[in-house]
Design a protein around this motif. Structure first.
Motif, PDB file in Angstrom:
ATOM      1  N   UNK A  74     -58.513  -9.017  76.396  1.00  0.00           N
ATOM      2  CA  UNK A  74     -59.327 -10.138  75.922  1.00  0.00           C
ATOM      3  C   UNK A  74     -60.278  -9.669  74.828  1.00  0.00           C
ATOM      4  N   UNK A  75     -60.914  -8.536  75.045  1.00  0.00           N
ATOM      5  CA  UNK A  75     -61.808  -7.976  74.026  1.00  0.00           C
ATOM      6  C   UNK A  75     -61.008  -7.635  72.771  1.00  0.00           C
ATOM      7  N   UNK A  76     -59.822  -7.069  72.958  1.00  0.00           N
ATOM      8  CA  UNK A  76     -58.968  -6.721  71.821  1.00  0.00           C
ATOM      9  C   UNK A  76     -58.582  -7.963  71.018  1.00  0.00           C
ATOM     10  N   UNK A  77     -58.120  -9.009  71.682  1.00  0.00           N
ATOM     11  CA  UNK A  77     -57.696 -10.233  70.991  1.00  0.00           C
ATOM     12  C   UNK A  77     -58.863 -10.854  70.241  1.00  0.00           C
ATOM     13  N   UNK A  78     -60.028 -10.910  70.883  1.00  0.00           N
ATOM     14  CA  UNK A  78     -61.201 -11.471  70.205  1.00  0.00           C
ATOM     15  C   UNK A  78     -61.591 -10.637  68.988  1.00  0.00           C
ATOM     16  N   UNK A  79     -61.530  -9.319  69.131  1.00  0.00           N
ATOM     17  CA  UNK A  79     -61.878  -8.444  68.008  1.00  0.00           C
ATOM     18  C   UNK A  79     -60.905  -8.635  66.839  1.00  0.00           C
ATOM     19  N   UNK A  80     -59.606  -8.666  67.129  1.00  0.00           N
ATOM     20  CA  UNK A  80     -58.608  -8.853  66.074  1.00  0.00           C
ATOM     21  C   UNK A  80     -58.776 -10.225  65.424  1.00  0.00           C
ATOM     22  N   UNK A  81     -59.027 -11.255  66.235  1.00  0.00           N
ATOM     23  CA  UNK A  81     -59.180 -12.606  65.691  1.00  0.00           C
ATOM     24  C   UNK A  81     -60.411 -12.708  64.790  1.00  0.00           C
ATOM     25  N   UNK A  82     -61.514 -12.082  65.196  1.00  0.00           N
ATOM     26  CA  UNK A  82     -62.732 -12.126  64.370  1.00  0.00           C
ATOM     27  C   UNK A  82     -62.531 -11.349  63.074  1.00  0.00           C
ATOM     28  N   UNK A  83     -61.946 -10.175  63.164  1.00  0.00           N
ATOM     29  CA  UNK A  83     -61.703  -9.367  61.965  1.00  0.00           C
ATOM     30  C   UNK A  83     -60.750 -10.096  61.017  1.00  0.00           C
ATOM     31  N   UNK A 105     -56.815 -22.514  60.504  1.00  0.00           N
ATOM     32  CA  UNK A 105     -55.882 -22.004  61.510  1.00  0.00           C
ATOM     33  C   UNK A 105     -56.401 -20.719  62.146  1.00  0.00           C
ATOM     34  N   UNK A 106     -57.040 -19.866  61.359  1.00  0.00           N
ATOM     35  CA  UNK A 106     -57.611 -18.645  61.925  1.00  0.00           C
ATOM     36  C   UNK A 106     -58.766 -18.952  62.872  1.00  0.00           C
ATOM     37  N   UNK A 107     -59.522 -19.983  62.576  1.00  0.00           N
ATOM     38  CA  UNK A 107     -60.587 -20.406  63.490  1.00  0.00           C
ATOM     39  C   UNK A 107     -59.973 -20.859  64.807  1.00  0.00           C
ATOM     40  N   UNK A 108     -58.851 -21.566  64.743  1.00  0.00           N
ATOM     41  CA  UNK A 108     -58.176 -21.985  65.971  1.00  0.00           C
ATOM     42  C   UNK A 108     -57.699 -20.793  66.786  1.00  0.00           C
ATOM     43  N   UNK A 109     -57.189 -19.776  66.107  1.00  0.00           N
ATOM     44  CA  UNK A 109     -56.749 -18.569  66.807  1.00  0.00           C
ATOM     45  C   UNK A 109     -57.922 -17.929  67.547  1.00  0.00           C
ATOM     46  N   UNK A 110     -59.100 -18.039  67.008  1.00  0.00           N
ATOM     47  CA  UNK A 110     -60.293 -17.506  67.655  1.00  0.00           C
ATOM     48  C   UNK A 110     -60.781 -18.409  68.783  1.00  0.00           C
ATOM     49  N   UNK A 111     -60.676 -19.727  68.605  1.00  0.00           N
ATOM     50  CA  UNK A 111     -61.176 -20.661  69.614  1.00  0.00           C
ATOM     51  C   UNK A 111     -60.374 -20.619  70.913  1.00  0.00           C
ATOM     52  N   UNK A 112     -59.069 -20.428  70.820  1.00  0.00           N
ATOM     53  CA  UNK A 112     -58.233 -20.449  72.020  1.00  0.00           C
ATOM     54  C   UNK A 112     -58.627 -19.370  73.032  1.00  0.00           C
ATOM     55  N   UNK A 113     -58.703 -18.079  72.652  1.00  0.00           N
ATOM     56  CA  UNK A 113     -59.110 -17.083  73.656  1.00  0.00           C
ATOM     57  C   UNK A 113     -60.566 -17.246  74.092  1.00  0.00           C
ATOM     58  N   UNK A 114     -61.407 -17.758  73.198  1.00  0.00           N
ATOM     59  CA  UNK A 114     -62.796 -17.993  73.618  1.00  0.00           C
ATOM     60  C   UNK A 114     -62.850 -19.062  74.703  1.00  0.00           C
ATOM     61  N   UNK A 115     -62.081 -20.124  74.530  1.00  0.00           N
ATOM     62  CA  UNK A 115     -62.028 -21.179  75.543  1.00  0.00           C
ATOM     63  C   UNK A 115     -61.483 -20.631  76.864  1.00  0.00           C
ATOM     64  N   UNK A 116     -60.412 -19.849  76.787  1.00  0.00           N
ATOM     65  CA  UNK A 116     -59.838 -19.269  78.010  1.00  0.00           C
ATOM     66  C   UNK A 116     -60.828 -18.348  78.705  1.00  0.00           C
ATOM     67  N   UNK A 117     -61.590 -17.614  77.921  1.00  0.00           N
ATOM     68  CA  UNK A 117     -62.607 -16.725  78.495  1.00  0.00           C
ATOM     69  C   UNK A 117     -63.685 -17.532  79.218  1.00  0.00           C
TER      70      UNK A 117
END
Length: 149
Positions: free
Chosen positions: A37-46, A69-81
């Motif tokens: 989860x930390x990895x996905x969030x880090x990659x999405x933010x970068x 679309x990149x914002x959406x990629x970031x929102x999905x794991x944040x919502x799941x978290x």
């Protein structure tokens, strides 16, 4: 179609493939939910920051859409978290989920609109090229008659 990126960003498609690989396959290397989860969030933010900084697309519309679309990629794991941490529950969870669904539907609509726009632009350019080609054939024939004698 052939030139959708700025010339000095010719390598952007390779970067995009690497980002997709990092978000879909490389995540399997992490043993725990917390670590990936930390990895996905880090990659999405970068990825979000790099894409906004680089602005690789020539078309400003495509660039803004790519950012969305990149914002959406970031929102999905944040919502799941947030759901996993039980920070949002019940009606709040449903409201956020519905908001993400509406955002996804808007993105599909935007992609459809962009596809129709690109098809129309392509058809217009095709017509213009046919007219130019016809004129070129006429000019070539006239030049041949004029200078052949």
């Amino acid at each position: 179609f052939a030139v959708q990126f700025r010339p000095h960003r010719w390598w952007y498609e390779v970067y995009t493939l690497g980002r997709r690989f990092a978000l879909t396959s490389l995540v399997l290397a992490f043993p725990t939910l917390e670590s990936y989860t930390v990895y996905v969030l880090a990659v999405a933010v970068v990825a979000l920051l790099l894409d906004r900084e680089w602005v690789p697309h020539i078309d400003r519309y495509a660039s803004a859409f790519n950012h969305a679309l990149n914002v959406q990629v970031l929102l999905a794991p944040m919502y799941m978290q947030l759901v996993d941490a039980e920070t949002i529950e019940g009606k709040s969870s449903v409201a956020v989920s519905a908001g993400l669904l509406v955002l996804n539907v808007l993105m599909v609509g935007t992609m459809s609109f962009a596809a129709v726009r690109d098809i129309r632009q392509g058809q217009t350019k095709d017509k213009q090229l046919k007219v130019l080609n016809a004129q070129l054939v006429i000019d070539k024939h006239e030049d041949t008659e004029k200078f052949a004698a």
